[in-house]
Design an enzyme around this catalytic site. Structure first.
Site, PDB file in Angstrom:
ATOM      1  N   GLY A  29      51.160  41.772  45.753  1.00 28.12           N
ATOM      2  CA  GLY A  29      50.250  42.452  46.662  1.00 28.12           C
ATOM      3  C   GLY A  29      50.930  43.267  47.731  1.00 28.12           C
ATOM      4  O   GLY A  29      50.350  43.526  48.794  1.00 28.12           O
ATOM      5  N   LYS A  30      52.150  43.714  47.456  1.00 30.05           N
ATOM      6  CA  LYS A  30      52.918  44.474  48.448  1.00 30.05           C
ATOM      7  C   LYS A  30      52.224  45.776  48.828  1.00 30.05           C
ATOM      8  O   LYS A  30      52.148  46.131  50.008  1.00 30.05           O
ATOM      9  CB  LYS A  30      54.317  44.743  47.887  1.00 30.05           C
ATOM     10  CG  LYS A  30      55.303  45.340  48.861  1.00 30.05           C
ATOM     11  CD  LYS A  30      56.723  45.234  48.337  1.00 30.05           C
ATOM     12  CE  LYS A  30      57.049  46.140  47.176  1.00 30.05           C
ATOM     13  NZ  LYS A  30      56.444  45.926  45.892  1.00 30.05           N
ATOM     14  N   LYS A  70      57.568  56.108  49.402  1.00 31.02           N
ATOM     15  CA  LYS A  70      58.129  55.206  48.404  1.00 31.02           C
ATOM     16  C   LYS A  70      59.096  55.992  47.549  1.00 31.02           C
ATOM     17  O   LYS A  70      58.760  57.069  47.051  1.00 31.02           O
ATOM     18  CB  LYS A  70      57.010  54.593  47.554  1.00 31.02           C
ATOM     19  CG  LYS A  70      57.467  53.499  46.595  1.00 31.02           C
ATOM     20  CD  LYS A  70      56.270  52.772  45.993  1.00 31.02           C
ATOM     21  CE  LYS A  70      56.699  51.604  45.132  1.00 31.02           C
ATOM     22  NZ  LYS A  70      55.551  50.789  44.659  1.00 31.02           N
ATOM     23  N   ASP A  77      50.202  53.941  43.596  1.00 30.64           N
ATOM     24  CA  ASP A  77      50.366  53.178  44.835  1.00 30.64           C
ATOM     25  C   ASP A  77      50.096  54.051  46.058  1.00 30.64           C
ATOM     26  O   ASP A  77      49.451  53.622  47.020  1.00 30.64           O
ATOM     27  CB  ASP A  77      51.775  52.598  44.925  1.00 30.64           C
ATOM     28  CG  ASP A  77      52.018  51.487  43.921  1.00 30.64           C
ATOM     29  OD1 ASP A  77      51.039  51.025  43.307  1.00 30.64           O
ATOM     30  OD2 ASP A  77      53.180  51.094  43.737  1.00 30.64           O
ATOM     31  N   GLU A 106      57.649  51.683  51.346  1.00 31.50           N
ATOM     32  CA  GLU A 106      57.454  50.557  50.438  1.00 31.50           C
ATOM     33  C   GLU A 106      58.516  50.553  49.348  1.00 31.50           C
ATOM     34  O   GLU A 106      58.826  51.592  48.754  1.00 31.50           O
ATOM     35  CB  GLU A 106      56.071  50.617  49.796  1.00 31.50           C
ATOM     36  CG  GLU A 106      55.790  49.420  48.893  1.00 31.50           C
ATOM     37  CD  GLU A 106      54.497  49.557  48.095  1.00 31.50           C
ATOM     38  OE1 GLU A 106      54.215  48.650  47.303  1.00 31.50           O
ATOM     39  OE2 GLU A 106      53.792  50.571  48.257  1.00 31.50           O
ATOM     40  N   ASN A 118      50.520  36.788  51.638  1.00 36.48           N
ATOM     41  CA  ASN A 118      49.329  37.316  50.975  1.00 36.48           C
ATOM     42  C   ASN A 118      48.653  36.214  50.152  1.00 36.48           C
ATOM     43  O   ASN A 118      49.261  35.183  49.857  1.00 36.48           O
ATOM     44  CB  ASN A 118      49.734  38.493  50.079  1.00 36.48           C
ATOM     45  CG  ASN A 118      48.522  39.287  49.601  1.00 36.48           C
ATOM     46  OD1 ASN A 118      47.493  39.334  50.266  1.00 36.48           O
ATOM     47  ND2 ASN A 118      48.652  39.925  48.455  1.00 36.48           N
TER      48      ASN A 118
END
Length: 246
Positions: free
Chosen positions: A34-35, A57, A75, A136, A199
């Site tokens: 769940g990043k 990213k 993402d 990320e 998370n």
């Protein structure tokens, strides 16, 4: 030697960027914890409080194609939608792959291998436009993003760009081992880690609460937030969050 800001650009508004643009790297104990979801909540929190927030990213795998054949950076699109930021998708990620593999393998199949200079230039371009840049990672900190043309792992991106990090972990069974191993590896490799966000947390779950206690005890890291499934807001003070960025 004086440490330069992660957004340092030689000869270009250097003083201004050092004063304004700050960044934070988001890593995880592995994939599918769940990043990206938590990253979206982080960016949303900053944006809703009036911060100039952006997402970046280096490499993104497992993406769908549009009707014209171009790849959708999934993402980045998710973060854009959940956070409400208007940052264009094309700024968010220089390397987008279709296969849901580690970027080093996806690029071996599809071409377009990761180059550190491209990652660095894309990141600096985002820094020139936004004050808080959330970066990320792909998978865990050891994820290789290039192997054949150059040996590049995520930790190399973190070191190259001078990031401090926070760790996203599952609150459930098995997290103690993965959190402690990640934290110890990052410590040994001089990768600053500021804390943990858990998370898939269930309030009152005895095992999860003990997991969090043990992770704190064994790593010395604070728990920054606990995210429950379906949360649409990060339960964290925005100034404490902003203070993590450097």
């Amino acid at each position: 030697m004086e440490k330069k800001c992660p957004c340092y650009v030689e000869g270009k508004n250097t003083e201004k960027r050092m004063d304004m643009s700050k960044a934070l790297f988001i890593t995880g104990t592995g994939t599918d914890i769940g990043k990206t979801y938590v990253t979206g909540l982080i960016v949303k929190k900053l944006a809703e409080e009036g911060k100039s927030a952006a997402y970046y990213k280096a490499a993104m795998s497992g993406n769908d194609r549009r009707a014209d054949g171009s790849l959708i950076p999934g993402d980045a699109l998710f973060v854009q939608k959940i956070s409400g930021i208007t940052q264009p998708l094309e700024e968010m990620c220089p390397y987008v792959y279709e296969h849901a593999y580690s970027p080093h393998l996806a690029s071996r199949i599809e071409g377009h291998p990761v180059e550190m200079a491209v990652v660095r230039d894309g990141y600096r371009a985002v820094c020139d436009k936004y004050d808080y840049v959330t970066v990320e990672g792909s998978g865990g900190i050891l994820c290789p993003i290039c192997f054949d043309e150059a040996k590049i792992q995520l930790e190399d991106v973190v070191s190259e760009l001078g990031f401090s990090s926070i760790l996203i972990a599952d609150a459930g069974l098995g997290t103690i081992n993965s959190v402690v191993l990640t934290a110890e590896y990052m410590k040994a490799h001089h990768l600053p880690l500021k804390g943990i966000i858990f998370n898939h947390y269930h309030p009152g779950d005895v095992m999860e609460d003990d997991n969090i206690f043990m992770c704190e005890y064994m790593t010395g890291l604070p728990t920054l937030a606990k995210v429950q499934d379906g949360d649409t807001e990060l339960k964290m003070d925005v100034e404490a969050l902003a203070g993590l960025y450097e």
